[in-house]
Motif scaffolding. Structure first.
Motif, PDB file in Angstrom:
ATOM      1  N   LYS A   1     -60.185 -54.808  -4.505  1.00 29.77           N
ATOM      2  CA  LYS A   1     -60.953 -53.574  -4.323  1.00 29.77           C
ATOM      3  C   LYS A   1     -60.367 -52.455  -5.197  1.00 29.77           C
ATOM      4  O   LYS A   1     -61.098 -51.740  -5.887  1.00 29.77           O
ATOM      5  N   LEU A   2     -59.041 -52.326  -5.186  1.00 31.52           N
ATOM      6  CA  LEU A   2     -58.378 -51.317  -6.007  1.00 31.52           C
ATOM      7  C   LEU A   2     -58.542 -51.619  -7.493  1.00 31.52           C
ATOM      8  O   LEU A   2     -58.722 -50.714  -8.310  1.00 31.52           O
ATOM      9  N   ARG A   3     -58.478 -52.899  -7.851  1.00 29.22           N
ATOM     10  CA  ARG A   3     -58.633 -53.301  -9.258  1.00 29.22           C
ATOM     11  C   ARG A   3     -59.983 -52.824  -9.782  1.00 29.22           C
ATOM     12  O   ARG A   3     -60.078 -52.228 -10.857  1.00 29.22           O
TER      13      ARG A   3
ATOM     14  N   ASP B   1     -48.167 -55.630  -8.309  1.00 32.93           N
ATOM     15  CA  ASP B   1     -47.996 -54.478  -9.201  1.00 32.93           C
ATOM     16  C   ASP B   1     -49.098 -53.440  -8.979  1.00 32.93           C
ATOM     17  O   ASP B   1     -48.849 -52.236  -8.988  1.00 32.93           O
ATOM     18  N   LEU B   2     -50.300 -53.910  -8.768  1.00 33.44           N
ATOM     19  CA  LEU B   2     -51.428 -53.011  -8.530  1.00 33.44           C
ATOM     20  C   LEU B   2     -51.261 -52.243  -7.224  1.00 33.44           C
ATOM     21  O   LEU B   2     -51.473 -51.032  -7.166  1.00 33.44           O
ATOM     22  N   LEU B   3     -50.838 -52.937  -6.181  1.00 33.07           N
ATOM     23  CA  LEU B   3     -50.609 -52.283  -4.890  1.00 33.07           C
ATOM     24  C   LEU B   3     -49.461 -51.282  -4.984  1.00 33.07           C
ATOM     25  O   LEU B   3     -49.543 -50.188  -4.414  1.00 33.07           O
ATOM     26  N   ASP B   4     -48.402 -51.630  -5.718  1.00 31.31           N
ATOM     27  CA  ASP B   4     -47.283 -50.702  -5.919  1.00 31.31           C
ATOM     28  C   ASP B   4     -47.740 -49.455  -6.676  1.00 31.31           C
ATOM     29  O   ASP B   4     -47.396 -48.329  -6.319  1.00 31.31           O
ATOM     30  N   MET B   5     -48.522 -49.648  -7.735  1.00 30.79           N
ATOM     31  CA  MET B   5     -49.014 -48.519  -8.520  1.00 30.79           C
ATOM     32  C   MET B   5     -49.842 -47.588  -7.639  1.00 30.79           C
ATOM     33  O   MET B   5     -49.660 -46.371  -7.661  1.00 30.79           O
ATOM     34  N   ASP B   6     -50.737 -48.161  -6.840  1.00 32.26           N
ATOM     35  CA  ASP B   6     -51.571 -47.345  -5.963  1.00 32.26           C
ATOM     36  C   ASP B   6     -50.720 -46.577  -4.958  1.00 32.26           C
ATOM     37  O   ASP B   6     -50.962 -45.400  -4.711  1.00 32.26           O
TER      38      ASP B   6
ATOM     39  N   HIS C   1     -50.316 -42.337  -4.791  1.00 25.62           N
ATOM     40  CA  HIS C   1     -50.769 -41.607  -3.602  1.00 25.62           C
ATOM     41  C   HIS C   1     -49.647 -41.348  -2.598  1.00 25.62           C
ATOM     42  O   HIS C   1     -49.901 -41.026  -1.445  1.00 25.62           O
ATOM     43  N   GLU C   2     -48.420 -41.465  -3.027  1.00 27.64           N
ATOM     44  CA  GLU C   2     -47.258 -41.362  -2.134  1.00 27.64           C
ATOM     45  C   GLU C   2     -47.228 -40.061  -1.332  1.00 27.64           C
ATOM     46  O   GLU C   2     -46.886 -40.053  -0.169  1.00 27.64           O
ATOM     47  N   PHE C   3     -47.567 -38.946  -1.945  1.00 33.97           N
ATOM     48  CA  PHE C   3     -47.465 -37.663  -1.259  1.00 33.97           C
ATOM     49  C   PHE C   3     -48.822 -37.066  -0.893  1.00 33.97           C
ATOM     50  O   PHE C   3     -48.901 -35.906  -0.538  1.00 33.97           O
ATOM     51  N   ASP C   4     -49.897 -37.842  -0.977  1.00 32.51           N
ATOM     52  CA  ASP C   4     -51.232 -37.333  -0.670  1.00 32.51           C
ATOM     53  C   ASP C   4     -51.355 -36.792   0.749  1.00 32.51           C
ATOM     54  O   ASP C   4     -52.041 -35.803   0.983  1.00 32.51           O
ATOM     55  N   ASP C   5     -50.694 -37.422   1.710  1.00 32.50           N
ATOM     56  CA  ASP C   5     -50.819 -37.007   3.113  1.00 32.50           C
ATOM     57  C   ASP C   5     -49.940 -35.815   3.446  1.00 32.50           C
ATOM     58  O   ASP C   5     -50.089 -35.207   4.489  1.00 32.50           O
ATOM     59  N   ASP C   6     -49.030 -35.474   2.566  1.00 34.19           N
ATOM     60  CA  ASP C   6     -48.077 -34.399   2.836  1.00 34.19           C
ATOM     61  C   ASP C   6     -48.343 -33.228   1.900  1.00 34.19           C
ATOM     62  O   ASP C   6     -47.575 -32.946   1.001  1.00 34.19           O
ATOM     63  N   ASP C   7     -49.455 -32.518   2.147  1.00 36.24           N
ATOM     64  CA  ASP C   7     -49.828 -31.393   1.293  1.00 36.24           C
ATOM     65  C   ASP C   7     -48.848 -30.240   1.407  1.00 36.24           C
ATOM     66  O   ASP C   7     -48.798 -29.378   0.533  1.00 36.24           O
TER      67      ASP C   7
END
Length: 62
Positions: A12-14, A37-42, A46-52
């Motif tokens: 789905k991400l690909r 690798d794709l899951l790691d990149m994603d 988005h690592e800090f998306d939830d922590d605005d």
């Protein structure tokens, strides 16, 4: 609801990233990335998306 497998999520991400690749990457790069690798990149994109409210002064190295 049935849980989604890592492979299904990666596919789905690909598709998403092939249509709109991150800066510095091409659809070709995305097409031939491994699922992990794709899951790691994603994750890192988005690592800090939830922590605005994240600010530098909130980060400490001990």
């Amino acid at each position: 609801m049935k849980p989604i497998s890592e492979h299904e999520l990666a596919e789905k991400l690909r598709k998403q990233y092939i249509e709109s690749p991150p800066e510095g990457m091409t659809p070709y790069d995305i097409k031939y990335m491994s699922d992990s690798d794709l899951l790691d990149m994603d994750y890192f994109l988005h690592e800090f998306d939830d922590d605005d409210d994240f600010e530098e002064e909130d980060f400490y190295l001990f």
